[in-house]
Design a protein around this motif. Structure first.
Motif, PDB file in Angstrom:
ATOM      1  N   VAL A  97       0.844  -1.202   0.000  1.00 25.96           N
ATOM      2  CA  VAL A  97       0.000   0.000   0.000  1.00 25.96           C
ATOM      3  C   VAL A  97       0.880   1.253   0.000  1.00 25.96           C
ATOM      4  O   VAL A  97       1.905   1.293   0.676  1.00 25.96           O
ATOM      5  CB  VAL A  97      -0.982   0.013   1.200  1.00 25.96           C
ATOM      6  N   PRO A  98       0.480   2.278  -0.755  1.00 22.61           N
ATOM      7  CA  PRO A  98       1.358   3.444  -0.937  1.00 22.61           C
ATOM      8  C   PRO A  98       1.716   4.184   0.351  1.00 22.61           C
ATOM      9  O   PRO A  98       2.816   4.684   0.492  1.00 22.61           O
ATOM     10  CB  PRO A  98       0.572   4.344  -1.887  1.00 22.61           C
ATOM     11  N   MET A 375      -6.435   3.276  -9.085  1.00 21.63           N
ATOM     12  CA  MET A 375      -6.449   4.584  -8.418  1.00 21.63           C
ATOM     13  C   MET A 375      -5.054   5.189  -8.372  1.00 21.63           C
ATOM     14  O   MET A 375      -4.882   6.390  -8.552  1.00 21.63           O
ATOM     15  CB  MET A 375      -7.014   4.434  -7.001  1.00 21.63           C
ATOM     16  N   GLU A 376      -4.069   4.346  -8.145  1.00 25.94           N
ATOM     17  CA  GLU A 376      -2.702   4.852  -8.104  1.00 25.94           C
ATOM     18  C   GLU A 376      -2.309   5.457  -9.462  1.00 25.94           C
ATOM     19  O   GLU A 376      -1.691   6.515  -9.525  1.00 25.94           O
ATOM     20  CB  GLU A 376      -1.745   3.720  -7.717  1.00 25.94           C
ATOM     21  N   ASP A 380      -1.467   9.374 -10.347  1.00 32.58           N
ATOM     22  CA  ASP A 380      -0.234   9.762 -11.049  1.00 32.58           C
ATOM     23  C   ASP A 380      -0.557  10.684 -12.229  1.00 32.58           C
ATOM     24  O   ASP A 380       0.145  11.670 -12.462  1.00 32.58           O
ATOM     25  CB  ASP A 380       0.498   8.517 -11.594  1.00 32.58           C
ATOM     26  N   ILE A 381      -1.625  10.336 -12.961  1.00 33.35           N
ATOM     27  CA  ILE A 381      -2.013  11.176 -14.109  1.00 33.35           C
ATOM     28  C   ILE A 381      -2.358  12.584 -13.627  1.00 33.35           C
ATOM     29  O   ILE A 381      -1.930  13.586 -14.193  1.00 33.35           O
ATOM     30  CB  ILE A 381      -3.222  10.556 -14.857  1.00 33.35           C
ATOM     31  N   LEU A 403      -9.176   0.398  -0.068  1.00 26.80           N
ATOM     32  CA  LEU A 403      -7.863  -0.225   0.038  1.00 26.80           C
ATOM     33  C   LEU A 403      -6.812   0.777  -0.449  1.00 26.80           C
ATOM     34  O   LEU A 403      -6.909   1.298  -1.546  1.00 26.80           O
ATOM     35  CB  LEU A 403      -7.825  -1.487  -0.830  1.00 26.80           C
ATOM     36  N   GLY A 404      -5.815   1.047   0.387  1.00 28.10           N
ATOM     37  CA  GLY A 404      -4.781   2.009   0.011  1.00 28.10           C
ATOM     38  C   GLY A 404      -4.987   3.368   0.645  1.00 28.10           C
ATOM     39  O   GLY A 404      -4.074   4.172   0.686  1.00 28.10           O
ATOM     40  N   SER A 405      -6.190   3.623   1.144  1.00 25.75           N
ATOM     41  CA  SER A 405      -6.512   4.922   1.767  1.00 25.75           C
ATOM     42  C   SER A 405      -5.897   6.075   0.994  1.00 25.75           C
ATOM     43  O   SER A 405      -5.079   6.823   1.498  1.00 25.75           O
ATOM     44  CB  SER A 405      -6.007   4.966   3.223  1.00 25.75           C
ATOM     45  N   PHE A 406      -6.293   6.193  -0.258  1.00 25.53           N
ATOM     46  CA  PHE A 406      -5.665   7.188  -1.117  1.00 25.53           C
ATOM     47  C   PHE A 406      -6.016   8.605  -0.699  1.00 25.53           C
ATOM     48  O   PHE A 406      -6.942   8.829   0.071  1.00 25.53           O
ATOM     49  CB  PHE A 406      -6.051   6.936  -2.575  1.00 25.53           C
TER      50      PHE A 406
END
Ligand code: SF4
Length: 478
Positions: A97-98, A375-376, A380-381, A403-406
């Motif tokens: 996860v990021p 989503m990642e 980035d885009i 998932l990842g709690s962006f």
């Protein structure tokens, strides 16, 4: 349902937040042992290490341990408890996860704390990477946001105050809406009564903050431009008369949905001194706009944007959402290309997770992972588009329900950042709030704590009980 079994300690919150990194949107229940049904996460604390296990229908499927050296504060044991669960689930799922182990929604705040403690911003970012196994690019983002915030907060400090005015009406309700919002069709006849009540509350606030420096005003919603030009003018004229606007760093009207914005309203906003507006497309794809319940097209967005420029607006924000139904990289690239052509001074990018009931097995497999990977890419885009547009990240918070709690990120040209967005995020000055569902946040300089005073959410109740809303403030010495 995820059962959580604590073995030898009581730190439920640490275990649950670590589980939530990989399995958000689940229901959690404490258990006295390993359950035969569904999933059990067990966290055991030994003298020199924490061990985490996961069981499916009573059968162990994975485990991991994390060492610690006992200290008086118990901090290292707590860290080990969380780390054991985190690394165990990382191993089981194979997911990186990021934001790593960090569960807080305001990573920039953490860097600011490190800086206050004497570290450099780079050291703070490095510490985030080491402590939380965060991806370097996320630590860099947190660092840039922290530095931008510091610059603004050095001016909008705790001696100043901010003001929020809520307009809880919208033409229709969007698919994903989680705000207080009433459809205008039904509430049309109540808007004038609402503005009367609002002006009464604002007059009270104006009296009580006399002598204080007003740093920012934010008229948000709902959709403030649901009001007619006359109604908007009445409200904003009163704001100008009630408050001393001489020190204002920001006056924003979140115009919001393009289907409510007219050239007249844009002039009213400008003439009443608001220097920043939001025109919120969310996406520049017609198909998606229809799908999410918006009654306007991409052409409407462009028309309104041109009208705003004609009216003299020099600081325009555009809100976008990533992860809308049916949207992948091609759709987001198209949105970003269109936004780049318009060249607003601000762009705010939100991530959206459509919740769905899911069982662990599904979560550990395809659906959420695919969504997180996508989503990642979408983030980035948007980040590289912002870079090309010369917009820097200045404000950020994370979404907990996917998932990842962006992260949601506000980008701006230097000098065009929203002060209000930062003070509400960092909670370092009092924000006085008027309107249905609005909550005033009083900042105590001595303790650094925030005390909240709530207004009722319901519009009818708000109008009928406006004296009581004022009384609530009076009782808190506002
Ligand atoms: S415009 Fe905003 S507040 Fe209004 S319905 Fe849509 S999401 Fe909700």
């Amino acid at each position: 349902m995820i059962y959580i079994y604590l073995d030898g300690h009581t730190k439920m919150n640490d275990v649950q937040t670590a589980v939530q990194i990989f399995m958000p949107n689940e229901k959690y229940k404490p258990a006295e042992g390993i359950t035969d049904e569904s999933i059990t996460v067990r966290s055991k604390l030994k003298d020199d290490c924490a061990v985490a296990y996961i069981y499916e229908n009573g059968k162990e499927i994975c485990s991991e341990s994390y060492p610690y050296t006992a200290d008086e504060s118990g901090k290292s044991a707590r860290y080990a408890i969380k780390a054991a669960v985190y690394y165990m689930l990382k191993k089981k799922t194979g997911i990186t996860v990021p934001w790593g182990m960090m569960t807080g929604i305001r990573p920039a705040k953490r860097i600011n704390t490190y800086i206050d403690e004497g570290m450099t911003a780079d050291e703070g970012a490095k510490k985030l990477i080491e402590l939380y196994e965060m991806k370097p690019e996320k630590a860099e983002l947190a660092k840039r946001v922290a530095l931008a915030e510091r610059e603004i907060l050095s001016k909008a400090d705790s001696d100043g105050v901010s003001l929020y005015i809520g307009i809880p009406f919208c033409p229709t309700r969007c698919l994903y809406c989680s705000f207080t919002s009433y459809p205008l069709g039904v509430y049309k006849n109540k808007v004038d009564g609402y503005i009367d009540a609002l002006i009464k509350e604002l007059s009270y606030i104006g009296e009580s903050i006399k002598g204080k420096r007003l740093d920012s005003i934010y008229i948000g919603g709902g959709t403030p431009t649901s009001l007619t030009a006359e109604q908007l003018d009445r409200l904003m004229t009163n704001v100008g008369e009630i408050f001393d606007l001489s020190a204002l760093m920001e006056y924003t009207v979140e115009a919001g949905r393009p289907d409510t914005i007219t050239a007249d309203k844009l002039k009213v906003i400008k003439n009443n001194g608001a220097g920043r507006i939001s025109i919120n497309p969310q996406t520049m794809n017609d198909k998606t706009l229809k799908l999410i319940g918006r009654e306007h097209t991409v052409d409407d967005i462009k028309r309104v944007y041109a009208e705003a420029r004609e009216a003299g607006h020099k600081n325009i924000n555009m809100d976008l959402i990533l992860g809308l139904p049916g949207e992948g990289t091609a759709e987001v690239e198209n949105t970003m290309a269109e936004i780049e052509k318009l060249a607003p001074e601000n762009m705010t990018v939100h991530t959206l997770a459509i919740k769905r009931a899911s069982r662990l097995r599904e979560q550990l497999e395809d659906y959420d992972l695919a969504k997180a990977v996508l989503m990642e890419k979408l983030l980035d885009i948007s980040a590289s588009t912002a870079e090309r547009m010369n917009l820097s990240p200045y404000y950020m918070y994370r979404q907990k329900n996917m998932l990842g709690s962006f992260e949601n990120v506000g980008y701006a040209k230097k000098g065009c950042e929203s002060v209000y967005n930062i003070v509400i995020m960092e909670e370092t000055q009092s924000i006085y709030a008027a309107g249905a569902g609005a909550s005033t946040k009083l900042y105590d300089k001595e303790t650094g704590r925030i005390e909240r005073v709530f207004n009722v959410k319901n519009v009818d109740e708000y109008i009928a009980r406006i004296d009581e809303m004022i009384e609530r403030k009076r009782n808190m010495n506002i």
